[in-house]
Design an enzyme around this catalytic site. Structure first.
Site, PDB file in Angstrom:
ATOM      1  N   ASP A   1      12.155  -8.053  31.849  1.00 17.09           N
ATOM      2  CA  ASP A   1      10.917  -6.851  32.488  1.00 17.09           C
ATOM      3  C   ASP A   1      10.768  -7.332  33.883  1.00 17.09           C
ATOM      4  O   ASP A   1      10.616  -6.767  34.560  1.00 17.09           O
ATOM      5  CB  ASP A   1      10.442  -6.270  31.698  1.00 17.09           C
ATOM      6  CG  ASP A   1       9.454  -6.583  31.622  1.00 17.09           C
ATOM      7  OD1 ASP A   1       8.897  -7.944  30.646  1.00 17.09           O
ATOM      8  OD2 ASP A   1       8.422  -5.862  30.828  1.00 17.09           O
TER       9      ASP A   1
ATOM     10  N   GLU B   1      -2.690 -13.895  34.300  1.00 18.82           N
ATOM     11  CA  GLU B   1      -3.118 -14.215  33.127  1.00 18.82           C
ATOM     12  C   GLU B   1      -2.948 -15.803  33.031  1.00 18.82           C
ATOM     13  O   GLU B   1      -1.109 -16.065  33.602  1.00 18.82           O
ATOM     14  CB  GLU B   1      -2.415 -13.090  32.925  1.00 18.82           C
ATOM     15  CG  GLU B   1      -3.100 -11.640  32.108  1.00 18.82           C
ATOM     16  CD  GLU B   1      -2.014 -11.366  31.202  1.00 18.82           C
ATOM     17  OE1 GLU B   1      -3.384 -10.682  29.456  1.00 18.82           O
ATOM     18  OE2 GLU B   1      -1.363 -10.714  31.425  1.00 18.82           O
ATOM     19  N   GLU B   2      -2.445 -15.912  31.677  1.00 20.97           N
ATOM     20  CA  GLU B   2      -1.877 -17.171  31.093  1.00 20.97           C
ATOM     21  C   GLU B   2      -0.059 -17.327  30.434  1.00 20.97           C
ATOM     22  O   GLU B   2       0.359 -17.924  30.476  1.00 20.97           O
ATOM     23  CB  GLU B   2      -2.951 -17.821  30.018  1.00 20.97           C
ATOM     24  CG  GLU B   2      -3.388 -16.815  29.438  1.00 20.97           C
ATOM     25  CD  GLU B   2      -2.571 -16.686  28.118  1.00 20.97           C
ATOM     26  OE1 GLU B   2      -1.287 -17.416  27.629  1.00 20.97           O
ATOM     27  OE2 GLU B   2      -2.295 -15.624  27.708  1.00 20.97           O
TER      28      GLU B   2
ATOM     29  N   THR C   1      -7.396  -9.166  27.169  1.00 19.05           N
ATOM     30  CA  THR C   1      -5.918  -9.783  27.313  1.00 19.05           C
ATOM     31  C   THR C   1      -4.781  -8.543  27.163  1.00 19.05           C
ATOM     32  O   THR C   1      -5.046  -7.587  26.591  1.00 19.05           O
ATOM     33  CB  THR C   1      -5.084 -10.721  26.562  1.00 19.05           C
ATOM     34  OG1 THR C   1      -5.930 -12.217  26.394  1.00 19.05           O
ATOM     35  CG2 THR C   1      -3.476 -10.392  26.221  1.00 19.05           C
TER      36      THR C   1
ATOM     37  N   LYS D   1       1.675  -6.644  36.254  1.00 25.36           N
ATOM     38  CA  LYS D   1       2.628  -8.051  36.995  1.00 25.36           C
ATOM     39  C   LYS D   1       2.997  -7.664  37.982  1.00 25.36           C
ATOM     40  O   LYS D   1       4.304  -7.268  37.350  1.00 25.36           O
ATOM     41  CB  LYS D   1       1.710  -9.051  35.933  1.00 25.36           C
ATOM     42  CG  LYS D   1       3.013  -8.650  34.967  1.00 25.36           C
ATOM     43  CD  LYS D   1       2.222  -9.654  33.725  1.00 25.36           C
ATOM     44  CE  LYS D   1       3.093 -10.148  32.828  1.00 25.36           C
ATOM     45  NZ  LYS D   1       2.961  -8.765  31.048  1.00 25.36           N
TER      46      LYS D   1
HETATM   47  C1  G16 Z   1       2.133  -8.723  27.832  1.00 24.28           C
HETATM   48  C2  G16 Z   1       0.939  -8.175  27.861  1.00 24.28           C
HETATM   49  C3  G16 Z   1      -0.304  -9.234  29.264  1.00 24.28           C
HETATM   50  C4  G16 Z   1      -0.549 -10.147  27.911  1.00 24.28           C
HETATM   51  C5  G16 Z   1       1.083 -10.585  27.283  1.00 24.28           C
HETATM   52  C6  G16 Z   1       0.742 -11.540  26.030  1.00 24.28           C
HETATM   53  O1  G16 Z   1       2.756  -8.810  28.486  1.00 24.28           O
HETATM   54  O2  G16 Z   1       1.273  -7.699  29.461  1.00 24.28           O
HETATM   55  O3  G16 Z   1      -1.178  -8.404  29.413  1.00 24.28           O
HETATM   56  O4  G16 Z   1      -0.655 -11.201  28.501  1.00 24.28           O
HETATM   57  O5  G16 Z   1       1.554  -9.352  26.816  1.00 24.28           O
HETATM   58  O6  G16 Z   1      -0.135 -10.835  24.707  1.00 24.28           O
HETATM   59  P1  G16 Z   1      -0.823 -11.231  23.814  1.00 24.28           P
HETATM   60  O7  G16 Z   1      -1.104 -12.324  23.609  1.00 24.28           O
HETATM   61  O8  G16 Z   1      -0.872 -10.658  23.044  1.00 24.28           O
HETATM   62  O9  G16 Z   1       0.600 -11.636  23.240  1.00 24.28           O
HETATM   63  P2  G16 Z   1       4.468  -9.068  28.580  1.00 24.28           P
HETATM   64  O10 G16 Z   1       5.043  -9.889  29.269  1.00 24.28           O
HETATM   65  O11 G16 Z   1       4.923  -9.427  27.104  1.00 24.28           O
HETATM   66  O12 G16 Z   1       4.677  -7.700  29.005  1.00 24.28           O
END
Ligand code: G16
Length: 561
Positions: free
Chosen positions: A296, A380-381, A361, A393
């Protein structure tokens, strides 16, 4: 055309995770499943009535069908106008930009981000509020509560667009005819406005960077770069910005056609899921700069000759050099990072004498800080970085930022920028190990084992390091005072090192255990070592103290980033 109330029983497990509701496509295809969740959003967000809603997704399988259904639900729930991305496309940062520029009251973004797509893949839906950002926890909790008691949804029975009434069964055809063309249509009492999905976004990021300088960099003989859109949503955005506006050769944007199944790949921009790009740039050194974005379009990976930039380092480098970019020339107010993200950005914030924040997170936790002007940059990492220009982001934004830095630092490379950064601020060696699709009970047992050990850990040694604190991270939002507990286990060795363990909130199969490792090195002579080797004592500690291998029978992580 009539408005219908359809009786339904609540579905179990419609609980938004780290970023919206993510499930297998087959779960979303159950009759009434999508309808129940969207109705719960509408019931929880009465401000949408009489207002504008933004709607779009990453183009994955089920995107178009979901859009047809949501439009009919929206029309039956008193929404005035829906702005839909042409062909149902809107990247996550673009949706945020559209919500903000058009003063919409909210948005629905259809995506499971970096998770694979296709009939057997994942689908997702997230609700964004009027600031353009992900709904905060209080809102997602309220939506979840509503899903547990919901007994009906309201839907417009038939499509009536351009004066032609069509039965709902041909909604797919109606999309082919209308959602693919920019224009305004009427659906019941609601206006459907199909918009160019790139225009608002390009205007917002276009105002931040020195496009002339980037254009000159790209035109420089010998500068070779590539952007991999991974057959996900970023293709059209990258073409407009990099090729049309910045003059890059069309061949520099690869996999630019969004596909429903992302070409069968995992649209996750990291060295593990983009191995060819990694090999070409980092190992073989055939390009000076390369980047990729996810399903996305909100994640980014930055690569240079001989270096894959750790996302935590990327945030720190952008913060340290922000004033080189016109949009941030006056300086930044502060920097925030998620808890497992390395403390590299804290070091920069301290040197710049600006505020730094550590949040749980989930991008939703940055929203209040951005709205209050307490931070300008956050990251974020998990390959996410952005600023206050939107409330999500933003993958391409990060790519443009790096290009702007390279343009502003003639003679420098990605690697030399990183090395200079480490010499000045020290290096935070960093890695994340993921154990995917683990049995949920086993994953919980591993985390429980470490959790139980936490109180006894301070004073213990990990090699030469001494544990100074160990806890389960809890956060109190400094702006609105809301509290979030149980956000990840932290084992801290002062400023020197950290080991973090938590369960992912974005997986759709079993549980994903994430282990994060960080080690600080101030000695420039020791800043170019092999990352995994330097982190090995911390890795061994985490594996023993969680009992992960013993409990799950796994012998190695599935993904290392
Ligand atoms: C989402 C969230 C982020 C997070 C990531 C990983 O990203 O927006 O804030 O860091 O998931 O989350 P988890 O460690 O809980 O799997 P995205 O790009 O997947 O929307």
């Amino acid at each position: 055309m009539s408005l219908r109330e359809v009786a339904i029983a609540p579905f179990e497990g419609q609980k938004p995770g780290t970023s919206g509701l993510r499930k297998k496509v087959t779960v979303f295809q159950q009759p009434g499943y999508l309808e129940a969740f969207v109705q719960a959003v509408f019931d929880t967000a009465p401000e949408l009535q009489g207002g504008t809603l933004v709607l779009g997704g990453d183009g994955r399988f089920f995107n178009r069908e979901a859009i047809a259904t949501i439009l009919r639900l929206a029309a039956a729930n008193g929404i005035d106008r829906v702005l839909v991305g042409q062909r149902g496309i809107l990247s996550t940062p673009a949706a945020s930009a559209v919500i903000r520029r058009h003063r919409a009251r909210g948005g629905l973004v259809l995506s499971a981000s970096h998770n694979p797509g296709g009939p057997d893949g994942d689908f997702g839906i997230k609700y964004n509020i009027a600031n353009g950002g992900p709904a905060p926890e209080a809102v997602t909790e309220a939506i979840f509560k509503r899903t547990q008691t919901i007994g009906r949804y309201r839907i417009l029975d038939a499509m009536d667009v351009k004066g032609v009434t069509m039965p709902s069964s041909v909604s797919e055809r109606m999309l082919d005819q209308w959602i693919d063309q920019v224009g305004e249509y009427r659906l019941g009492g609601m206006i459907v406005q199909v918009i160019d999905p790139v225009e608002d976004y390009a205007a917002v990021v276009g105002a931040l960077f020195d496009f002339d300088a980037i254009r000159r960099l790209i035109a420089r003989p010998g500068f070779r770069f590539r952007f991999d859109a991974m057959h996900a949503v970023t293709g059209p955005y990258a073409r407009r910005l990099l090729v049309d506006m910045l003059g890059a050769p069309a061949t520099s944007v690869i996999n630019a056609e969004p596909k429903e199944n992302f070409g069968g790949r995992h649209p996750d921009p990291n060295p593990a899921h983009a191995p060819e790009l990694y090999q070409a740039v980092v190992v073989d050194g055939t390009l000076d700069f390369a980047a990729a974005s996810d399903g996305d379009g909100d994640r980014n990976m930055i690569l240079g000759k001989g270096i894959a930039v750790s996302p935590s380092d990327s945030l720190a480098v952008l913060a340290a050099n922000a004033t080189l970019v016109p949009g941030y020339a006056r300086g930044i107010s502060g920097v925030a990072r998620s808890m497992p993200t390395s403390r590299a950005s804290d070091a920069v914030a301290a040197a710049l004498k600006v505020a730094s924040f550590e949040t749980p997170t989930g991008w939703k936790f940055f929203g209040t800080l951005l709205d209050a002007g307490r931070i300008t940059l956050c990251g974020e990492e998990s390959y996410g970085t952005s600023s206050d220009h939107v409330r999500e982001k933003d993958g391409l934004w990060a790519v443009l930022f790096w290009l702007n830095l390279l343009a502003a630092k003639p003679g420098e490379t990605v690697l030399s920028i990183l090395q200079a950064h480490w010499r000045r601020f020290g290096r935070h060696y960093y890695s994340r190990h993921d154990y995917e699709a683990v049995d949920a009970k086993q994953a919980a047992a591993a985390l429980d084992r470490l959790r139980a050990a936490l109180p006894g850990l301070p004073g213990e040694k990990i090699g030469a390091l001494t544990i100074t604190a160990a806890d389960d991270f809890a956060y109190r939002d400094p702006v609105d005072g809301s509290e979030s507990r149980g956000q990840g286990l932290r084992v801290i060795c002062g400023e020197q090192a950290r080991v973090i363990a938590r369960l992912s909130g974005t997986g759709t199969e079993g549980a994903t255990v994430r282990l994060y490792f960080e080690l600080f090195e101030s000695d420039p002579a020791r800043q170019n070592d092999d990352v995994q080797s330097r982190l090995q004592p911390l890795i061994d500690f985490a594996e023993v103290r969680t009992g992960l291998r013993e409990i799950t029978g796994r012998t190695a992580p599935d993904v290392i980033t």
